[in-house]
Design a protein around this motif. Structure first.
Motif, PDB file in Angstrom:
ATOM      1  N   TYR A  27       0.837  -1.197   0.000  1.00 33.96           N
ATOM      2  CA  TYR A  27       0.000   0.000   0.000  1.00 33.96           C
ATOM      3  C   TYR A  27       0.877   1.254   0.000  1.00 33.96           C
ATOM      4  O   TYR A  27       0.696   2.164  -0.799  1.00 33.96           O
ATOM      5  CB  TYR A  27      -0.918  -0.036   1.226  1.00 33.96           C
ATOM      6  N   VAL A  28       1.850   1.271   0.891  1.00 31.73           N
ATOM      7  CA  VAL A  28       2.774   2.416   0.983  1.00 31.73           C
ATOM      8  C   VAL A  28       3.545   2.586  -0.321  1.00 31.73           C
ATOM      9  O   VAL A  28       3.697   3.702  -0.831  1.00 31.73           O
ATOM     10  CB  VAL A  28       3.739   2.238   2.175  1.00 31.73           C
ATOM     11  N   ASN A  29       4.023   1.494  -0.892  1.00 33.89           N
ATOM     12  CA  ASN A  29       4.768   1.567  -2.153  1.00 33.89           C
ATOM     13  C   ASN A  29       3.897   2.122  -3.278  1.00 33.89           C
ATOM     14  O   ASN A  29       4.382   2.894  -4.118  1.00 33.89           O
ATOM     15  CB  ASN A  29       5.303   0.189  -2.543  1.00 33.89           C
ATOM     16  N   GLY A  30       2.628   1.732  -3.307  1.00 29.58           N
ATOM     17  CA  GLY A  30       1.720   2.252  -4.330  1.00 29.58           C
ATOM     18  C   GLY A  30       1.506   3.755  -4.197  1.00 29.58           C
ATOM     19  O   GLY A  30       1.549   4.490  -5.185  1.00 29.58           O
ATOM     20  N   ILE A  31       1.291   4.215  -2.974  1.00 23.90           N
ATOM     21  CA  ILE A  31       1.117   5.659  -2.737  1.00 23.90           C
ATOM     22  C   ILE A  31       2.398   6.403  -3.110  1.00 23.90           C
ATOM     23  O   ILE A  31       2.357   7.456  -3.754  1.00 23.90           O
ATOM     24  CB  ILE A  31       0.746   5.925  -1.259  1.00 23.90           C
ATOM     25  N   TRP A  32       3.544   5.856  -2.723  1.00 23.50           N
ATOM     26  CA  TRP A  32       4.825   6.497  -3.031  1.00 23.50           C
ATOM     27  C   TRP A  32       5.050   6.588  -4.541  1.00 23.50           C
ATOM     28  O   TRP A  32       5.557   7.578  -5.049  1.00 23.50           O
ATOM     29  CB  TRP A  32       5.959   5.739  -2.358  1.00 23.50           C
ATOM     30  N   LYS A  33       4.637   5.535  -5.268  1.00 23.38           N
ATOM     31  CA  LYS A  33       4.780   5.527  -6.728  1.00 23.38           C
ATOM     32  C   LYS A  33       3.984   6.675  -7.344  1.00 23.38           C
ATOM     33  O   LYS A  33       4.461   7.370  -8.244  1.00 23.38           O
ATOM     34  CB  LYS A  33       4.297   4.179  -7.269  1.00 23.38           C
ATOM     35  N   TYR A  34       2.758   6.890  -6.859  1.00 25.86           N
ATOM     36  CA  TYR A  34       1.960   8.019  -7.340  1.00 25.86           C
ATOM     37  C   TYR A  34       2.606   9.347  -6.962  1.00 25.86           C
ATOM     38  O   TYR A  34       2.632  10.283  -7.760  1.00 25.86           O
ATOM     39  CB  TYR A  34       0.540   7.970  -6.780  1.00 25.86           C
ATOM     40  N   TYR A  35       3.094   9.440  -5.752  1.00 20.06           N
ATOM     41  CA  TYR A  35       3.729  10.676  -5.285  1.00 20.06           C
ATOM     42  C   TYR A  35       4.898  11.062  -6.180  1.00 20.06           C
ATOM     43  O   TYR A  35       5.102  12.239  -6.480  1.00 20.06           O
ATOM     44  CB  TYR A  35       4.192  10.497  -3.837  1.00 20.06           C
ATOM     45  N   GLN A  36       5.657  10.080  -6.638  1.00 19.68           N
ATOM     46  CA  GLN A  36       6.835  10.345  -7.453  1.00 19.68           C
ATOM     47  C   GLN A  36       6.525  10.509  -8.934  1.00 19.68           C
ATOM     48  O   GLN A  36       7.400  10.907  -9.691  1.00 19.68           O
ATOM     49  CB  GLN A  36       7.843   9.199  -7.294  1.00 19.68           C
ATOM     50  N   ASN A  37       5.310  10.208  -9.358  1.00 18.98           N
ATOM     51  CA  ASN A  37       5.001  10.229 -10.786  1.00 18.98           C
ATOM     52  C   ASN A  37       3.672  10.945 -11.057  1.00 18.98           C
ATOM     53  O   ASN A  37       2.645  10.313 -11.272  1.00 18.98           O
ATOM     54  CB  ASN A  37       4.949   8.787 -11.307  1.00 18.98           C
TER      55      ASN A  37
END
Length: 75
Positions: A27-37
């Motif tokens: 879940y955290v990795n998915g949110i971080w992926k959006y944050y960075q892209n």
């Protein structure tokens, strides 16, 4: 694997009860992926909006409800 449970409000969400997020790190990795892209956020947001407008607008749902009532009436 860490998991988290939370209560989904029936009034606000339409479906109530306990929900579970499987792997919190995913879940955290998915949110971080959006944050960075931000471009991916726009792309996915646009696709999500198109999906909602195509399949869940009142005008689209009227046909579905009509078919249900028509089938109910003929049985």
């Amino acid at each position: 694997v860490s998991q988290s449970r939370y209560y989904v409000d029936r009034i606000r969400e339409g479906i109530g009860g306990m929900a579970e997020i499987g792997d919190l790190q995913d879940y955290v990795n998915g949110i971080w992926k959006y944050y960075q892209n931000p471009l991916m956020v726009k792309k996915h947001g646009r696709r999500g909006r198109e999906e909602i407008l195509q399949h869940y607008r009142w005008e689209s749902m009227v046909g579905v409800f009509y078919d249900i009532l028509k089938n109910f009436q003929s049985s």
